[in-house]
Design a protein around this motif. Structure first.
Motif, PDB file in Angstrom:
ATOM      1  N   LEU A  73     -12.579   5.030  -2.474  1.00  0.00           N
ATOM      2  CA  LEU A  73     -11.987   3.717  -3.204  1.00  0.00           C
ATOM      3  C   LEU A  73     -10.840   3.827  -4.128  1.00  0.00           C
ATOM      4  O   LEU A  73     -10.043   3.195  -4.173  1.00  0.00           O
ATOM      5  CB  LEU A  73     -13.126   3.206  -4.165  1.00  0.00           C
ATOM      6  N   GLU A  74     -10.700   5.091  -4.699  1.00  0.00           N
ATOM      7  CA  GLU A  74      -9.695   5.597  -5.653  1.00  0.00           C
ATOM      8  C   GLU A  74      -8.266   5.620  -4.738  1.00  0.00           C
ATOM      9  O   GLU A  74      -7.297   5.080  -5.241  1.00  0.00           O
ATOM     10  CB  GLU A  74      -9.958   6.421  -6.765  1.00  0.00           C
ATOM     11  N   VAL A  75      -8.368   6.156  -3.921  1.00  0.00           N
ATOM     12  CA  VAL A  75      -7.478   6.348  -2.706  1.00  0.00           C
ATOM     13  C   VAL A  75      -6.906   5.207  -2.401  1.00  0.00           C
ATOM     14  O   VAL A  75      -5.904   4.786  -2.385  1.00  0.00           O
ATOM     15  CB  VAL A  75      -7.648   7.223  -1.489  1.00  0.00           C
ATOM     16  N   GLY A  76      -7.815   4.156  -2.071  1.00  0.00           N
ATOM     17  CA  GLY A  76      -7.550   2.984  -1.672  1.00  0.00           C
ATOM     18  C   GLY A  76      -6.627   2.052  -2.725  1.00  0.00           C
ATOM     19  O   GLY A  76      -5.549   1.511  -2.366  1.00  0.00           O
ATOM     20  N   ARG A  77      -7.373   2.169  -4.048  1.00  0.00           N
ATOM     21  CA  ARG A  77      -6.545   1.537  -5.043  1.00  0.00           C
ATOM     22  C   ARG A  77      -5.102   1.906  -5.323  1.00  0.00           C
ATOM     23  O   ARG A  77      -4.155   1.044  -5.654  1.00  0.00           O
ATOM     24  CB  ARG A  77      -7.342   1.545  -6.412  1.00  0.00           C
ATOM     25  N   GLN A  78      -4.922   3.254  -5.242  1.00  0.00           N
ATOM     26  CA  GLN A  78      -3.506   3.849  -5.439  1.00  0.00           C
ATOM     27  C   GLN A  78      -2.800   3.398  -4.393  1.00  0.00           C
ATOM     28  O   GLN A  78      -1.403   2.951  -4.455  1.00  0.00           O
ATOM     29  CB  GLN A  78      -3.767   5.177  -5.238  1.00  0.00           C
ATOM     30  N   ARG A  79      -3.138   3.208  -3.032  1.00  0.00           N
ATOM     31  CA  ARG A  79      -2.310   2.687  -1.932  1.00  0.00           C
ATOM     32  C   ARG A  79      -2.125   1.440  -1.931  1.00  0.00           C
ATOM     33  O   ARG A  79      -1.014   1.040  -1.742  1.00  0.00           O
ATOM     34  CB  ARG A  79      -3.077   2.898  -0.722  1.00  0.00           C
ATOM     35  N   ALA A  80      -2.839   0.564  -2.538  1.00  0.00           N
ATOM     36  CA  ALA A  80      -2.736  -1.057  -2.646  1.00  0.00           C
ATOM     37  C   ALA A  80      -1.606  -1.122  -3.769  1.00  0.00           C
ATOM     38  O   ALA A  80      -0.698  -2.066  -3.701  1.00  0.00           O
ATOM     39  CB  ALA A  80      -4.204  -1.496  -2.985  1.00  0.00           C
ATOM     40  N   ALA A  81      -1.690  -0.376  -5.054  1.00  0.00           N
ATOM     41  CA  ALA A  81      -0.738  -0.620  -5.542  1.00  0.00           C
ATOM     42  C   ALA A  81       0.807  -0.196  -5.341  1.00  0.00           C
ATOM     43  O   ALA A  81       1.687  -0.798  -5.546  1.00  0.00           O
ATOM     44  CB  ALA A  81      -0.993   0.288  -6.968  1.00  0.00           C
ATOM     45  N   GLU A  82       0.859   0.897  -4.426  1.00  0.00           N
ATOM     46  CA  GLU A  82       2.047   1.487  -3.670  1.00  0.00           C
ATOM     47  C   GLU A  82       2.686   0.372  -2.886  1.00  0.00           C
ATOM     48  O   GLU A  82       3.769   0.249  -2.742  1.00  0.00           O
ATOM     49  CB  GLU A  82       1.812   2.504  -3.195  1.00  0.00           C
ATOM     50  N   ARG A  83       1.730  -0.600  -2.074  1.00  0.00           N
ATOM     51  CA  ARG A  83       2.239  -1.443  -1.361  1.00  0.00           C
ATOM     52  C   ARG A  83       2.118  -2.784  -1.843  1.00  0.00           C
ATOM     53  O   ARG A  83       2.541  -3.921  -1.398  1.00  0.00           O
ATOM     54  CB  ARG A  83       1.377  -1.409  -0.330  1.00  0.00           C
ATOM     55  N   HIS A  84       2.041  -2.944  -3.162  1.00  0.00           N
ATOM     56  CA  HIS A  84       2.119  -4.173  -3.844  1.00  0.00           C
ATOM     57  C   HIS A  84       1.238  -5.323  -3.329  1.00  0.00           C
ATOM     58  O   HIS A  84       1.429  -6.639  -3.308  1.00  0.00           O
ATOM     59  CB  HIS A  84       3.528  -4.784  -4.010  1.00  0.00           C
ATOM     60  N   LEU A  85       0.005  -4.779  -2.968  1.00  0.00           N
ATOM     61  CA  LEU A  85      -1.246  -5.675  -2.282  1.00  0.00           C
ATOM     62  C   LEU A  85      -2.280  -5.891  -3.208  1.00  0.00           C
ATOM     63  O   LEU A  85      -3.248  -6.088  -2.890  1.00  0.00           O
ATOM     64  CB  LEU A  85      -1.546  -5.030  -0.827  1.00  0.00           C
ATOM     65  N   ASP A  86      -2.253  -5.301  -4.393  1.00  0.00           N
ATOM     66  CA  ASP A  86      -3.412  -5.048  -5.305  1.00  0.00           C
ATOM     67  C   ASP A  86      -3.967  -6.438  -5.731  1.00  0.00           C
ATOM     68  O   ASP A  86      -4.939  -6.626  -6.333  1.00  0.00           O
ATOM     69  CB  ASP A  86      -3.160  -4.247  -6.459  1.00  0.00           C
ATOM     70  N   GLN A  87      -2.962  -7.691  -5.508  1.00  0.00           N
ATOM     71  CA  GLN A  87      -3.409  -8.995  -5.954  1.00  0.00           C
ATOM     72  C   GLN A  87      -4.234  -9.578  -4.549  1.00  0.00           C
ATOM     73  O   GLN A  87      -4.857 -10.555  -4.677  1.00  0.00           O
ATOM     74  CB  GLN A  87      -2.064  -9.808  -6.269  1.00  0.00           C
ATOM     75  N   GLN A  88      -3.883  -9.094  -3.563  1.00  0.00           N
ATOM     76  CA  GLN A  88      -4.621  -9.540  -2.355  1.00  0.00           C
ATOM     77  C   GLN A  88      -5.710  -9.020  -1.619  1.00  0.00           C
ATOM     78  O   GLN A  88      -6.742  -9.282  -0.958  1.00  0.00           O
ATOM     79  CB  GLN A  88      -3.607  -9.619  -1.078  1.00  0.00           C
ATOM     80  N   VAL A  89      -5.999  -7.639  -2.262  1.00  0.00           N
ATOM     81  CA  VAL A  89      -6.958  -6.593  -1.646  1.00  0.00           C
ATOM     82  C   VAL A  89      -7.556  -6.045  -3.071  1.00  0.00           C
ATOM     83  O   VAL A  89      -6.822  -5.372  -3.927  1.00  0.00           O
ATOM     84  CB  VAL A  89      -6.473  -5.360  -0.797  1.00  0.00           C
ATOM     85  N   ASP A  90      -8.927  -6.107  -3.212  1.00  0.00           N
ATOM     86  CA  ASP A  90      -9.586  -5.416  -4.304  1.00  0.00           C
ATOM     87  C   ASP A  90     -10.784  -4.619  -3.912  1.00  0.00           C
ATOM     88  O   ASP A  90     -10.909  -4.575  -2.594  1.00  0.00           O
ATOM     89  CB  ASP A  90     -10.251  -6.310  -5.374  1.00  0.00           C
TER      90      ASP A  90
END
Length: 253
Positions: A103-120
Protein backbone atom coordinates in the motif's frame (compact mmCIF):
# COMPACT_ATOMS: atom_id res chain seq x y z
CA UNK A 1 -15.24 -21.28 12.54
CA UNK A 2 -12.20 -23.25 11.40
CA UNK A 3 -11.70 -26.83 12.52
CA UNK A 4 -8.61 -27.24 14.78
CA UNK A 5 -6.65 -29.27 12.23
CA UNK A 6 -7.90 -27.56 9.07
CA UNK A 7 -5.11 -26.97 6.55
CA UNK A 8 -4.61 -25.30 3.19
CA UNK A 9 -1.80 -25.04 0.67
CA UNK A 10 1.03 -22.52 0.73
CA UNK A 11 2.63 -23.32 -2.57
CA UNK A 12 3.22 -27.06 -2.41
CA UNK A 13 3.27 -27.14 1.39
CA UNK A 14 0.28 -27.89 3.60
CA UNK A 15 -0.01 -25.34 6.40
CA UNK A 16 -2.61 -24.57 9.07
CA UNK A 17 -5.36 -22.49 7.47
CA UNK A 18 -4.94 -19.64 9.96
CA UNK A 19 -1.20 -19.43 9.21
CA UNK A 20 -1.46 -18.87 5.45
CA UNK A 21 -2.26 -15.16 5.57
CA UNK A 22 0.79 -14.43 7.72
CA UNK A 23 3.00 -16.43 5.36
CA UNK A 24 1.60 -14.61 2.31
CA UNK A 25 2.11 -11.26 4.04
CA UNK A 26 5.75 -12.12 4.63
CA UNK A 27 6.18 -12.83 0.91
CA UNK A 28 4.83 -9.44 -0.14
CA UNK A 29 6.62 -7.51 2.61
CA UNK A 30 9.79 -8.99 1.15
CA UNK A 31 9.14 -8.10 -2.50
CA UNK A 32 7.02 -4.91 -2.33
CA UNK A 33 9.67 -2.40 -3.41
CA UNK A 34 10.56 -4.40 -6.53
CA UNK A 35 7.17 -5.96 -7.21
CA UNK A 36 6.38 -4.09 -10.44
CA UNK A 37 9.88 -4.57 -11.86
CA UNK A 38 9.63 -8.27 -11.13
CA UNK A 39 6.29 -8.45 -12.94
CA UNK A 40 7.99 -7.10 -16.06
CA UNK A 41 10.91 -9.50 -15.79
CA UNK A 42 8.80 -12.57 -15.02
CA UNK A 43 6.26 -12.01 -17.79
CA UNK A 44 8.47 -10.34 -20.39
CA UNK A 45 6.16 -7.35 -20.12
CA UNK A 46 3.10 -9.43 -21.01
CA UNK A 47 1.36 -8.53 -17.72
CA UNK A 48 0.81 -5.06 -19.19
CA UNK A 49 -1.14 -6.50 -22.12
CA UNK A 50 -3.19 -8.77 -19.84
CA UNK A 51 -4.08 -5.82 -17.61
CA UNK A 52 -5.04 -3.78 -20.67
CA UNK A 53 -7.51 -6.54 -21.60
CA UNK A 54 -8.94 -6.33 -18.09
CA UNK A 55 -9.42 -2.55 -18.30
CA UNK A 56 -10.98 -2.80 -21.76
CA UNK A 57 -13.42 -5.40 -20.40
CA UNK A 58 -14.15 -3.21 -17.36
CA UNK A 59 -15.01 -0.36 -19.76
CA UNK A 60 -15.41 2.41 -17.16
CA UNK A 61 -17.43 5.46 -18.27
CA UNK A 62 -15.41 8.15 -20.01
CA UNK A 63 -17.79 10.97 -19.10
CA UNK A 64 -18.51 12.54 -15.71
CA UNK A 65 -20.77 9.71 -14.55
CA UNK A 66 -19.89 8.56 -11.00
CA UNK A 67 -18.12 5.21 -11.02
CA UNK A 68 -16.69 3.55 -7.91
CA UNK A 69 -14.19 0.75 -8.37
CA UNK A 70 -12.98 -1.55 -5.60
CA UNK A 71 -9.54 -2.91 -6.53
CA UNK A 72 -8.74 -5.72 -4.09
CA UNK A 73 -5.18 -7.00 -3.56
CA UNK A 74 -4.14 -4.09 -5.77
CA UNK A 75 -1.46 -2.77 -3.41
CA UNK A 76 0.82 -0.93 -5.83
CA UNK A 77 -2.15 0.56 -7.68
CA UNK A 78 -1.42 -0.64 -11.20
CA UNK A 79 -4.97 -1.68 -12.11
CA UNK A 80 -6.50 1.43 -10.52
CA UNK A 81 -4.10 3.76 -12.33
CA UNK A 82 -4.90 2.12 -15.65
CA UNK A 83 -8.63 2.35 -14.95
CA UNK A 84 -8.32 6.02 -13.97
CA UNK A 85 -6.51 6.77 -17.23
CA UNK A 86 -9.31 5.09 -19.19
CA UNK A 87 -12.09 6.88 -17.26
CA UNK A 88 -13.80 10.24 -17.03
CA UNK A 89 -13.89 12.72 -14.15
CA UNK A 90 -16.48 10.72 -12.17
CA UNK A 91 -14.11 7.81 -11.59
CA UNK A 92 -12.82 6.87 -8.14
CA UNK A 93 -11.00 3.72 -7.06
CA UNK A 94 -10.35 2.30 -3.63
CA UNK A 95 -7.36 -0.02 -3.50
CA UNK A 96 -7.82 -2.54 -0.69
CA UNK A 97 -4.85 -4.67 0.28
CA UNK A 98 -3.83 -6.49 3.45
CA UNK A 99 -0.13 -5.66 3.05
CA UNK A 100 1.04 -2.29 4.38
CA UNK A 101 4.29 -2.25 2.39
CA UNK A 102 2.47 -2.76 -0.91
CA UNK A 103 0.00 0.00 0.00
CA UNK A 104 2.80 2.44 0.78
CA UNK A 105 4.37 1.80 -2.63
CA UNK A 106 0.94 2.40 -4.18
CA UNK A 107 0.42 5.71 -2.34
CA UNK A 108 3.81 6.96 -3.50
CA UNK A 109 3.04 6.00 -7.09
CA UNK A 110 -0.38 7.69 -6.93
CA UNK A 111 1.19 10.94 -5.74
CA UNK A 112 3.83 10.78 -8.50
CA UNK A 113 1.05 10.38 -11.08
CA UNK A 114 -1.16 13.09 -9.53
CA UNK A 115 -3.88 10.48 -9.06
CA UNK A 116 -4.12 10.64 -5.26
CA UNK A 117 -7.49 12.42 -5.52
CA UNK A 118 -8.95 9.65 -7.70
CA UNK A 119 -7.32 6.62 -6.08
CA UNK A 120 -7.16 5.97 -2.35
CA UNK A 121 -5.56 3.10 -0.44
CA UNK A 122 -7.11 1.16 2.43
CA UNK A 123 -5.70 -1.70 4.46
CA UNK A 124 -8.20 -4.55 4.54
CA UNK A 125 -8.83 -8.28 4.20
CA UNK A 126 -10.56 -9.65 1.10
CA UNK A 127 -12.36 -12.19 3.29
CA UNK A 128 -14.00 -9.52 5.50
CA UNK A 129 -14.30 -6.22 3.66
CA UNK A 130 -15.04 -3.11 5.71
CA UNK A 131 -17.33 -1.55 3.07
CA UNK A 132 -21.14 -1.35 3.12
CA UNK A 133 -23.37 -3.61 1.06
CA UNK A 134 -23.99 -2.62 -2.57
CA UNK A 135 -21.48 0.24 -2.55
CA UNK A 136 -19.32 -0.30 -5.66
CA UNK A 137 -19.90 -0.28 -9.42
CA UNK A 138 -17.15 -2.82 -10.13
CA UNK A 139 -14.71 -5.10 -8.30
CA UNK A 140 -11.32 -6.06 -9.74
CA UNK A 141 -8.65 -8.38 -8.42
CA UNK A 142 -5.51 -9.07 -10.48
CA UNK A 143 -3.09 -11.86 -9.56
CA UNK A 144 -4.25 -11.74 -5.97
CA UNK A 145 -7.08 -14.14 -5.31
CA UNK A 146 -4.87 -17.23 -5.33
CA UNK A 147 -3.13 -15.81 -2.24
CA UNK A 148 -6.39 -15.55 -0.26
CA UNK A 149 -6.69 -18.41 2.26
CA UNK A 150 -10.50 -18.71 1.94
CA UNK A 151 -11.35 -17.87 -1.66
CA UNK A 152 -15.03 -18.72 -1.13
CA UNK A 153 -15.32 -16.01 1.54
CA UNK A 154 -13.58 -13.46 -0.69
CA UNK A 155 -16.03 -14.19 -3.51
CA UNK A 156 -19.03 -13.81 -1.19
CA UNK A 157 -17.64 -10.49 0.05
CA UNK A 158 -17.14 -9.34 -3.54
CA UNK A 159 -20.78 -10.13 -4.29
CA UNK A 160 -21.94 -8.35 -1.13
CA UNK A 161 -20.24 -5.02 -1.81
CA UNK A 162 -21.25 -4.80 -5.48
CA UNK A 163 -24.34 -2.92 -6.57
CA UNK A 164 -26.96 -4.91 -8.52
CA UNK A 165 -25.97 -4.79 -12.18
CA UNK A 166 -22.27 -4.48 -11.35
CA UNK A 167 -19.38 -6.64 -12.44
CA UNK A 168 -16.68 -8.77 -10.83
CA UNK A 169 -13.45 -9.22 -12.81
CA UNK A 170 -10.60 -11.49 -11.75
CA UNK A 171 -7.34 -11.73 -13.68
CA UNK A 172 -5.33 -14.72 -12.53
CA UNK A 173 -2.72 -17.17 -13.69
CA UNK A 174 -4.30 -20.30 -15.10
CA UNK A 175 -3.50 -23.63 -16.74
CA UNK A 176 -1.41 -23.64 -19.91
CA UNK A 177 -3.23 -25.71 -22.53
CA UNK A 178 -0.62 -25.76 -25.32
CA UNK A 179 1.64 -28.84 -24.89
CA UNK A 180 4.90 -27.35 -26.17
CA UNK A 181 4.31 -24.08 -24.34
CA UNK A 182 3.50 -25.93 -21.12
CA UNK A 183 6.97 -27.51 -20.99
CA UNK A 184 8.75 -24.22 -21.69
CA UNK A 185 6.54 -22.39 -19.18
CA UNK A 186 7.25 -24.93 -16.43
CA UNK A 187 10.98 -24.78 -17.08
CA UNK A 188 10.99 -20.97 -16.97
CA UNK A 189 8.74 -20.88 -13.90
CA UNK A 190 10.64 -23.29 -11.68
CA UNK A 191 14.22 -22.78 -12.86
CA UNK A 192 14.40 -19.12 -13.93
CA UNK A 193 11.86 -17.06 -11.97
CA UNK A 194 13.21 -17.88 -8.47
CA UNK A 195 16.71 -16.97 -9.66
CA UNK A 196 15.47 -13.67 -11.09
CA UNK A 197 13.85 -13.07 -7.71
CA UNK A 198 17.15 -13.78 -5.96
CA UNK A 199 19.06 -11.41 -8.26
CA UNK A 200 16.58 -8.51 -8.13
CA UNK A 201 15.11 -8.71 -4.63
CA UNK A 202 17.54 -11.00 -2.80
CA UNK A 203 14.64 -13.41 -2.22
CA UNK A 204 14.26 -16.62 -4.23
CA UNK A 205 11.94 -18.37 -1.77
CA UNK A 206 9.09 -15.87 -2.19
CA UNK A 207 9.10 -16.36 -5.94
CA UNK A 208 9.29 -20.13 -5.53
CA UNK A 209 6.05 -19.81 -3.53
CA UNK A 210 4.43 -17.61 -6.17
CA UNK A 211 5.27 -20.13 -8.91
CA UNK A 212 3.89 -23.01 -6.84
CA UNK A 213 0.74 -21.08 -5.91
CA UNK A 214 -0.14 -20.73 -9.60
CA UNK A 215 -0.21 -24.52 -9.97
CA UNK A 216 -2.51 -24.89 -6.97
CA UNK A 217 -5.13 -22.40 -8.22
CA UNK A 218 -8.38 -23.97 -9.53
CA UNK A 219 -8.81 -24.50 -13.24
CA UNK A 220 -11.12 -21.98 -14.98
CA UNK A 221 -14.23 -24.16 -14.90
CA UNK A 222 -13.79 -24.94 -11.20
CA UNK A 223 -13.20 -21.30 -10.31
CA UNK A 224 -16.28 -20.41 -12.36
CA UNK A 225 -18.30 -22.80 -10.22
CA UNK A 226 -16.98 -21.09 -7.10
CA UNK A 227 -18.13 -17.75 -8.51
CA UNK A 228 -21.60 -19.16 -9.18
CA UNK A 229 -21.75 -20.56 -5.64
CA UNK A 230 -21.06 -17.03 -4.36
CA UNK A 231 -24.09 -15.74 -6.28
CA UNK A 232 -22.60 -14.42 -9.51
CA UNK A 233 -24.48 -14.80 -12.78
CA UNK A 234 -23.38 -14.84 -16.43
CA UNK A 235 -20.05 -16.29 -15.33
CA UNK A 236 -17.46 -16.73 -18.05
CA UNK A 237 -13.74 -16.51 -18.65
CA UNK A 238 -11.34 -15.54 -21.41
CA UNK A 239 -8.11 -17.53 -21.75
CA UNK A 240 -5.08 -15.44 -22.70
CA UNK A 241 -1.60 -16.37 -23.98
CA UNK A 242 -2.27 -20.08 -24.36
CA UNK A 243 -3.75 -20.40 -20.88
CA UNK A 244 -0.99 -18.67 -18.93
CA UNK A 245 -3.68 -16.37 -17.55
CA UNK A 246 -7.48 -16.17 -17.59
CA UNK A 247 -9.81 -13.23 -17.13
CA UNK A 248 -12.88 -14.33 -15.16
CA UNK A 249 -16.10 -12.31 -15.24
CA UNK A 250 -19.34 -12.44 -13.30
CA UNK A 251 -22.26 -10.12 -12.62
CA UNK A 252 -24.30 -9.33 -9.55
CA UNK A 253 -27.80 -9.20 -11.05
Amino acid sequence: MNQPNETTHFGYRDVPLDDKQTLVNDVFHSVASRYDLMNDLMSGGMHRLWKDVMITTLNPPRDDSPFRLLDVAGGTGDISFRAAKASGAGFHSTVCDINTDMLEVGRQRAAERHLDQQVDFVEGNAEALQFPDKSFDAYTIAFGIRNVPRIDLALKEAYRVLKPGSRFLCLEFSTVDVPGLAKVYDLFSFKVIPQIGRAVTGDADSYQYLVESIRKFPKPYDFGEMMRDAGFARVNWQVLSGGIVALHSGWRL
